[in-house]
Structure formats: C-alpha cells, structure tokens
Design a protein around this motif. Structure first.
Motif, short mmCIF file in Angstrom:
data_model
loop_
_atom_site.label_atom_id
_atom_site.label_comp_id
_atom_site.label_asym_id
_atom_site.label_seq_id
_atom_site.Cartn_x
_atom_site.Cartn_y
_atom_site.Cartn_z
N ALA A 242 26.27 37.35 23.76
CA ALA A 242 26.40 36.02 23.17
C ALA A 242 26.07 34.94 24.20
N GLN A 243 26.53 35.13 25.42
CA GLN A 243 26.20 34.17 26.48
C GLN A 243 24.70 34.12 26.73
N ARG A 244 24.09 35.29 26.78
CA ARG A 244 22.65 35.32 27.06
C ARG A 244 21.86 34.72 25.91
N ASP A 245 22.30 34.97 24.68
CA ASP A 245 21.64 34.39 23.52
C ASP A 245 21.68 32.86 23.60
N ALA A 246 22.84 32.30 23.95
CA ALA A 246 22.97 30.85 24.08
C ALA A 246 22.11 30.32 25.21
N ALA A 247 22.12 31.03 26.35
CA ALA A 247 21.33 30.58 27.50
C ALA A 247 19.84 30.63 27.20
N LEU A 248 19.39 31.69 26.53
CA LEU A 248 17.96 31.79 26.22
C LEU A 248 17.53 30.74 25.20
N TRP A 249 18.43 30.38 24.27
CA TRP A 249 18.11 29.29 23.34
C TRP A 249 18.00 27.98 24.10
N LEU A 250 18.95 27.72 24.99
CA LEU A 250 18.89 26.52 25.82
C LEU A 250 17.55 26.46 26.56
N LYS A 251 17.18 27.56 27.16
CA LYS A 251 15.94 27.60 27.94
C LYS A 251 14.72 27.42 27.05
N SER A 252 14.72 28.04 25.87
CA SER A 252 13.55 27.92 25.00
C SER A 252 13.36 26.47 24.54
N LEU A 253 14.46 25.78 24.28
CA LEU A 253 14.35 24.36 23.94
C LEU A 253 13.78 23.57 25.10
#
Length: 425
Positions: free
Chosen positions: A98-109
C-alpha cells in the motif's frame, strides 16, 4: 536481467575479494553486507540503487533481518522513474505494498509532462482516484477559471490567469463519520503548480527544466490521504489542491500588481516566481473557513530550503513547539528526514511593501537571506490559529537528481510523515 533475484542481508563483513562494495553475488542471490556500515538504512537504500544500475528489476527480499523499515528503505532506492520494478516482500507485505502504491502514484503525477498534466487534469485525477477508494465517504468540487475570482480565490486565479488552461481549486471532503456536521480533524493544503516558468520573473532554462515537479506538494498530500484511507482513517479530512500554471502572456500577473485576499490581507507582487505562497494562501484561508482543527500544507516552495537541507530532509515550519514536536516524532516513526527551521512572529514582516500589507517576497535573488523562513512567515498571515496547530512543510528533498540513494525525479520524501500525522489526528 529478467529472472527474480533473492536479496539477503548479512551482519558479516564482505569478503576482501569483493573490494569496497557492500554487495556480493552467488548464483541467483545477492547479499548486502552491513557489518561495516554505520547507517544500515542508508546502506540498504544505496545497495538497491547499485542493483538497479546493474539492470536488476525483479527481486525477493529473502532470509532474516528484513525489518519493515529496511524493506521500505530498499524499495525507496530500487527501480527507475519510469521502470519501478517488482518487489516480493519479507513480511508486512500488505502495508508495504500500500505504501509503494501510494508512492508510485505520487511519483507518476510528479513525473507527468506539463502538457499532459494541466491544472484541471491534476484536480480530476486526484478526485477520481481518491473517490474510487471510498465513494460513499467522499465528495468533491472544483472551482475553475473566472469562478475562482468570483469566489474570492485571488491567489490561484492571479497566478494561473496567464495560461490558456485555467487554474483550479479542488476541495475534497473525506467524511467517514456519516455526519455532515462532523468536525474537520485535518485540512491538507497542497501547492499544485503544474508548470512554473517563473512568470515575468522568468527562470533560466536550467532552473525551469524540472518545474513540472512544482505540484509535488499537491501530489504528496493527495497520496498521503490515499494511504491513510487504506489504513482505515476514521476522521474527517478536507483536501485543498491549489492548481495553476505559472506562465507568461498578455493575461499574466505582473510585478507591482496588488492582490486583495478574502481575509483582508493585501499583497504586492514583487516576484512572480514566488507564486507558490500566493496559491497556498487561498488554500489556508479555505481550511480555516472549514474550521479545521489542524492544517498541514506541503509545497516545493523555496530553493532556500534546499540550500539549507539538501535532499535528505524536508523543512518543517511551525510556530508551536508542541505541534512541531509531534511532526518531528511522526517523521522519525516514518524514518523520513525532517528538520525544523526558524519561524517566529518577526518573519511575517520580512517581506515589506509600501503599497500593500505585505509583498510576496523580497526583490532580491532567491528572496534574500532566510528566504524559506520568510516564505513561511508570509503564509502565517493566512494560516489562522487552528486549535491543533498549523504545520508547513517545504519539500526540499522531494525532487532530486539521481544520486546514490534515489533515482532521478520525485523521491516521495514526506509521504509517510503526512500519513502518520493523519493517522494520529
């Protein structure tokens, strides 16, 4: 390489024939040797970068010694901006994923091109992604273009009016209580400048090339709310994203203009590249209008914070020692660098103006000495006095060039700190 590599930890020194490296290889396994590392967490993150640089994209964290914190450090250093790779966790897999999913979304934005991520696209993406998590608990609305001026949001409108693509304020209300009169426990305010040319105080090309990242504050608070919801956040939280493109045109705001904010504060523009504080001021006023008990804003606000702290720490500004201690404790629990810089009542007057209550900066390169504190002092004029305090995060370390710890681009530093503060609210 395409086959999965097992990554092991060892408290033994690396054999001499491997030289100065802390990584040894045997078959389909890699061992990270920590015996001679004064900081195990940084050593693990640096090893993840080395493995990435050798083309490894699929790993399993195997064997003993993998604490949750060390696994996250490995994940923080692993992969590239556009090729994050895959990780098989060694315990706590659901939380880490879940943390990585949130971090990767942040990065993709943050990594999206400015052409692809306009202010409206940013607002829509955040609203749609968060609403999909808990559709019965979330409502949102957008105020766009000239409607901002009619509503009194002069900062977002002023900064964004130079672009053909209109500025936006997104207000998202996460209310798991079911009570429309429930208090707002926390308001999150994010700077969402999807591209920052500097306006008429135009940046040089070298300073402008990374300015798609200037919505990193908005991405950080949005991703933190996403992660907190997945962790079972049970308090009402409002999210305000202040989204605009800061461009040059015949419609752009100019040096010498005066903005009159809803709280009665007038602001003279002496630097159109000090735009982030202008849009955040609207978000802070909105958060106060909502009666938020605590306000947290996040922004890639000043180069001065980066000069002071480099890329290993974000800057914390807070006028209350107890509240600041809570933020520092949250960062320590999240294993993220956060350092408190000065914010005193004097800083509210560090950007004087003859023609308005304050200027938005000082007419000197970089905003003059103490620029990060002066920017925080400007924001303090709009932050109010929420009973649980106001926290301003200048995300100095959230976007860096590639180094021995992070790939180029967004680092997601600050994501877990904000999430922790939400869960503790």
């Amino acid at each position: 390489m395409t086959s999965r590599i097992n990554v092991l930890l060892s408290d033994q020194s690396i054999p001499a024939h491997w030289g100065k490296s802390n990584i040894s290889f045997a078959g389909d396994s890699v061992t990270i040797h920590l015996a001679d590392s004064p900081d195990a967490a940084r050593a693990v993150q640096a090893a993840a970068r080395k493995l990435t640089n050798q083309g490894i994209r699929d790993v399993a964290l195997a064997g003993e010694g993998w604490t949750e914190a060390l696994q996250w450090r490995f994940a923080s250093g692993f992969g590239e901006a556009l090729e994050p790779g895959t990780i098989e966790w060694n315990g706590a897999g659901d939380q880490l994923e879940a943390q990585r999913d949130a971090a990767l979304w942040l990065k993709s934005l943050t990594h999206a091109s400015p052409e692809a991520l306009s202010p409206e696209v940013l607002a829509d993406e955040v609203a749609e992604r968060l609403t999909a998590l808990a559709p019965e608990k979330i409502t949102s609305r957008r105020i766009v273009g000239e409607a901002l001026l009619a509503a009194g949001w002069v900062g977002i409108h002023g900064v964004g009016r130079g672009s053909d693509r209109p500025p936006v304020m997104l207000e998202l209300d996460y209310n798991p209580t079911g009570d429309t009169n429930a208090p707002v426990s926390v308001a999150l305010v994010g700077k969402g400048i999807t591209f920052d040319s500097g306006g008429y105080s135009i940046k040089p090309s070298t300073g402008m090339v990374t300015m798609k990242c200037d919505m990193g504050g908005a991405a950080t608070v949005a991703a933190a709310l996403k992660l907190a919801i997945r962790r079972g956040l049970d308090k009402r939280v409002k999210l305000y994203l202040c989204c605009a493109e800061n461009l040059v045109s015949g419609h752009a705001y100019k040096l010498g203009d005066i903005l009159h904010y809803k709280n009665g504060t007038s602001v003279e523009i002496v630097n159109t590249d000090a735009e982030g504080r202008l849009v955040l001021a609207d978000g802070l006023i909105a958060a106060n209008e909502a009666g938020a008990e605590r306000i947290i804003d996040a922004a890639t606000l000043t180069g001065a914070a980066m000069v002071a702290l480099g890329s290993d720490y974000n800057a914390l500004f807070c006028g209350d020692d107890a509240v600041a201690a809570e933020a520092l404790t949250a960062a320590a629990k999240a294993d993220e660098g956060l350092w408190r810089l000065p914010l005193a009542p004097i800083h509210a007057d560090k950007c004087p103006s003859v023609f308005a209550d304050t200027a938005n900066s000082v007419a000197q390169k970089g905003g003059g000495g103490g620029g990060a504190s002066n920017a925080a002092g400007f924001l303090s004029r709009f932050a109010g006095t929420p009973p649980k305090g106001w926290i301003h995060l200048d995300l100095a370390g959230s976007y860096v060039g590639g180094n021995g710890q992070n790939h180029e681009g967004a680092t997601a530093l600050g994501l877990l700190t904000v999430t922790e503060l939400l869960m503790q609210a």
